[in-house]
Design an enzyme around this catalytic site. Structure first.
Site, PDB file in Angstrom:
ATOM      1  N   HIS A   1      49.657 110.351  49.148  1.00 41.19           N
ATOM      2  CA  HIS A   1      50.852 110.928  49.760  1.00 41.19           C
ATOM      3  C   HIS A   1      50.809 110.885  51.288  1.00 41.19           C
ATOM      4  O   HIS A   1      51.830 111.070  51.945  1.00 41.19           O
ATOM      5  CB  HIS A   1      51.101 112.349  49.245  1.00 41.19           C
ATOM      6  CG  HIS A   1      50.162 113.385  49.751  1.00 41.19           C
ATOM      7  ND1 HIS A   1      49.056 113.817  49.045  1.00 41.19           N
ATOM      8  CD2 HIS A   1      50.167 114.115  50.894  1.00 41.19           C
ATOM      9  CE1 HIS A   1      48.433 114.754  49.722  1.00 41.19           C
ATOM     10  NE2 HIS A   1      49.081 114.951  50.852  1.00 41.19           N
TER      11      HIS A   1
ATOM     12  N   ASP B   1      45.941 110.704  43.358  1.00 44.86           N
ATOM     13  CA  ASP B   1      46.410 110.783  44.744  1.00 44.86           C
ATOM     14  C   ASP B   1      45.381 110.165  45.685  1.00 44.86           C
ATOM     15  O   ASP B   1      44.811 110.829  46.548  1.00 44.86           O
ATOM     16  CB  ASP B   1      46.672 112.261  45.100  1.00 44.86           C
ATOM     17  CG  ASP B   1      47.449 112.408  46.404  1.00 44.86           C
ATOM     18  OD1 ASP B   1      48.013 111.401  46.880  1.00 44.86           O
ATOM     19  OD2 ASP B   1      47.474 113.521  46.954  1.00 44.86           O
TER      20      ASP B   1
ATOM     21  N   SER C   1      44.981 116.615  54.344  1.00 48.33           N
ATOM     22  CA  SER C   1      45.038 115.654  53.244  1.00 48.33           C
ATOM     23  C   SER C   1      44.199 114.428  53.538  1.00 48.33           C
ATOM     24  O   SER C   1      44.342 113.791  54.580  1.00 48.33           O
ATOM     25  CB  SER C   1      46.480 115.206  53.012  1.00 48.33           C
ATOM     26  OG  SER C   1      47.179 116.113  52.233  1.00 48.33           O
TER      27      SER C   1
END
Length: 389
Positions: free
Chosen positions: A119, A150, A236
């Site tokens: 993402h 992910d 992230s």
């Protein structure tokens, strides 16, 4: 119980350039792996964490997404409400790129191969820049994105004499983690504070979340590590490290309604993706060869299955038969109407699907599948293959 969690990219607002929030998601506390011995194999002797951080931090990078917004927006911030009007770009001017999001990654090869979250690099129209720990900005190319997790791979392509000799991180065996093990998280917190380092422990293993949000769709993430190390939007793709400076996970999400509940993808799951890319030049997932639906109480009652969990192999007139001809499942003797109960001893459930289970394996791996057939339990071996579909 459902709760809100956030994936950890930071986003720059189009109008104000302010850092916004991440993705809202649902958290399912399901299937926590019980661990009876919370003691760590690493004996912390009271010395500083500085040596671990000093060794690992140079391999942690910020990943910034850049886009030319001038052709889309002409900002007006002086009225009671900001608004935008489309404008035609000036062909004589170089496009001015603006930061639209940022995240973290970590280098896993001297040549500049970087692991991050999918993402973080999802925008196909954006250009990406990797910022090293000394502030050097280098161009980056998204190599591939995992279809099931992910995870994404990015290659640094800018010119720099250090390429080929970059600091990089190694992986630890995440299956050896125990609740209570100390860990360090490093990341580009809030897209502003690069290489922010925080300390915590492994709080739990085998967590499952369903993440969704505008532009990201919905994604079921399983087998996650839970930690209380403070992580924030922008983290992230950053590494979760043990006290040997090895990667045990990649920070991915936080529970926004709590304090100290964060989630990371285990290093062993990342290693499978890396191995696939190194061997095949792309991220390939192994092929099993069945069509199935998860067993629920309603499905169990309707078909009188005799079991309360698993993957019920069933065909469909439009999609095709329940077992694909000449597939690994077909060659192993799996039949339509079977219920697949577990893979290598790990139970298949409504939340941990067959797809989730085989995601942890590579092409040509041999797995043991427990099958329920007409009131009897069978054990079959399945050799996973490369999908030809």
């Amino acid at each position: 119980m459902l709760k809100k969690v956030f994936l950890l990219s930071s986003f720059a607002g189009v109008f104000f350039g302010a850092l916004g929030g991440g993705l809202v998601a649902a958290l399912i506390f399901h299937g926590t792996e019980p661990l009876s011995n919370p003691s760590s194999e690493l004996n912390f002797d009271g010395t500083s964490y500085a040596s671990v951080i000093e060794e690992a931090a140079p391999a942690v990078v910020s990943i910034v997404a850049l886009k030319d917004l001038s052709e889309y927006y002409n900002q007006n911030l002086f009225g009671p409400f900001p608004f935008s009007e489309p404008t035609e770009p000036d062909q004589n001017e170089e496009p001015e790129l603006s930061q639209v999001s940022s995240g973290t990654g970590f280098v896993v090869s001297p040549e500049g191969l970087v692991v991050t979250n999918k993402h973080v690099v999802l925008d196909e129209e954006a250009e990406y820049v990797v910022i090293l720990d000394d502030g050097t900005e280098l161009e980056a190319q998204v190599l591939d994105k995992d279809s099931l997790n992910d995870i994404a791979l990015v290659q640094i392509v800018g010119e720099d004499e250090r390429l080929g000799d970059l600091p990089h991180l190694n992986f630890a065996d995440s299956d050896a983690l125990q609740v209570g093990d100390p860990v360090l998280a490093i990341g580009n917190a809030l897209g502003e504070y690069s290489n922010t380092t925080t300390l915590g422990i492994i709080s739990a293993r085998d967590r499952q979340i369903v993440a969704s949000g505008a532009g990201f769709g919905s994604e079921n993430l399983v087998n996650l590590i839970q930690t209380d190390a403070a992580i924030n939007p922008g983290n992230s793709g950053g590494p979760l490290l043990n006290l040997a400076g090895e990667v045990v996970g990649m920070n991915t999400a936080i529970d926004s309604t709590a304090s100290g509940i964060g989630f990371a993808i285990p290093s062993n799951d990342i290693a499978v993706v890396l191995k696939s890319y190194q061997e095949h030049g792309e991220i390939l997932r192994p092929f099993f060869g069945v069509r199935y639906v998860p067993v629920t109480p309603g499905l169990q009652e309707h078909f009188s299955l005799g079991v309360e969990h698993g993957a019920y192999v069933i065909g469909d007139p439009e999609s095709g038969p329940g077992v694909v001809e000449d597939s690994p499942a077909d060659e192993a003797g799996i039949q339509e109407g079977d219920v697949l109960l577990s893979v290598n001893g790990k139970a298949l459930t409504e939340y941990f699907s067959l797809q989730n289970a085989i995601a942890g394996y590579s092409i040509n791996d041999l797995i043991q599948v427990e099958v329920w057939r007409k009131g009897e339990s069978l054990s079959l071996q399945v050799r996973l293959a490369k999908s030809e579909l």
